[in-house]
Design an enzyme around this catalytic site. Sequence first.
Site, mmCIF file in Angstrom:
data_model
loop_
_atom_site.group_PDB
_atom_site.id
_atom_site.type_symbol
_atom_site.label_atom_id
_atom_site.label_comp_id
_atom_site.label_asym_id
_atom_site.label_seq_id
_atom_site.Cartn_x
_atom_site.Cartn_y
_atom_site.Cartn_z
ATOM 1 N N GLU A 47 0.871 -1.194 0.000
ATOM 2 C CA GLU A 47 0.000 0.000 0.000
ATOM 3 C C GLU A 47 0.908 1.244 0.000
ATOM 4 O O GLU A 47 1.977 1.228 0.607
ATOM 5 C CB GLU A 47 -0.834 -0.026 1.302
ATOM 6 N N CYS A 173 -4.917 -2.869 2.926
ATOM 7 C CA CYS A 173 -4.610 -2.835 4.360
ATOM 8 C C CYS A 173 -5.786 -3.089 5.295
ATOM 9 O O CYS A 173 -6.140 -4.215 5.550
ATOM 10 C CB CYS A 173 -3.904 -1.538 4.718
HETATM 11 N N1 CDT Z 1 -2.870 1.373 6.586
HETATM 12 C C1 CDT Z 1 -3.786 0.844 7.417
HETATM 13 O O1 CDT Z 1 -4.950 0.716 7.045
HETATM 14 N N2 CDT Z 1 -3.373 0.513 8.653
HETATM 15 C C2 CDT Z 1 -4.276 0.026 9.660
HETATM 16 C C3 CDT Z 1 -3.859 0.475 11.000
HETATM 17 C C4 CDT Z 1 -4.942 0.263 11.980
HETATM 18 S S1 CDT Z 1 -4.670 1.048 13.491
HETATM 19 C C5 CDT Z 1 -5.459 2.596 13.250
HETATM 20 C C6 CDT Z 1 -4.401 -1.497 9.658
HETATM 21 O O2 CDT Z 1 -5.526 -1.978 9.740
HETATM 22 O O3 CDT Z 1 -3.391 -2.195 9.616
#
Ligand code: CDT
Length: 316
Positions: A47, A173
């Site tokens: 990502e 993600c």
């Molecule tokens: N990039 C991304 O979506 N990261 C999120 C972090 C979650 S904590 C706010 C994830 O789900 O890995």
Amino acid sequence: MSRHLKIASAQLGPLHLSDTRSSATKRLVNLLREAHGMGAKFVVFPELAFTTFFPRYWYDSQTEADSKFYEASIPSAETQPLFDEAKKLGIGFYIGYAELTQEEGRTHRFNTAILVGPDGTLVGKYRKIHLPGHAEHKPQAAFQHLEKKYFEVGNLGFRVWRFMDTITGMLICNDRRWPEAFRVLALQGAEIVALGFNTPSENLHYPEPPALRVHHHLIMAQSMAFQNATWLVETAKCGFEDGNRMFGHSVIVAPTGEIAAQSLTEEDEVICVNADIDLAANLKRTMFDFAAHRRPEHYQLIVERVGAEVTPAKGP
Ligand code: CDT
């Protein structure tokens, strides 16, 4: 003869604020060549693969953020070498980037991923739907997670494409935490799901051991792949970006839920699997024959209700 596709997950180590698109692209090209050396035909990159994970930073000026982190065209002069090399090597790929676009008379910003065919054609585009974090500045927090400030909710839905003799879908993600996203892809026949991620090792909202965050990442990947009978390729950008750690653990998971390959570092690293695509097709005919066993007439709440409400049954 069952269908096979050699799939690689090309994990990126840290990109710092001072890194340029050109230096990121050079590293992506090196990873692509390494994957090619392992025989890969399809490579999944992370990502937001051309810059540091910028939602951790507050910018008063969106114009400044636009010029630093977003792509107004893809490929651009700086990112073109990746597209050229992939076409030269005959490799299809998935890559994520921050998209800045003018549509219907206004500016939009999306957290986007594209699927590019081995001949260089743009096969598909996905704009991230589950945006985690917050939109307001939290100056007391150790870092920000401002995806709700920097991106709109994706407007292209969850889709799959015919791709390299498979049916392939894309997610990004945080989507990997939501079973609904996978199920919508599986209902369209997904045999491969490609997903890039940036996940901080520390939880912004409450204390949680980093090992537990990795544990959740792995059990989610294994269960989503198995319950939807699909290959799942999840690729990290990781390591300490200007001191902010994100975990690696890029994985390629078989439709059986078994981890077929996993990265070992928090640096640039390629893992590769010769994926039996028909393993997914077979499971879809047996254990997860949706047409025979699903009962959508009892699933209405899934689409009608967003947040949980306590609604106990009135009788036995
Ligand atoms: N990039 C991304 O979506 N990261 C999120 C972090 C979650 S904590 C706010 C994830 O789900 O890995």
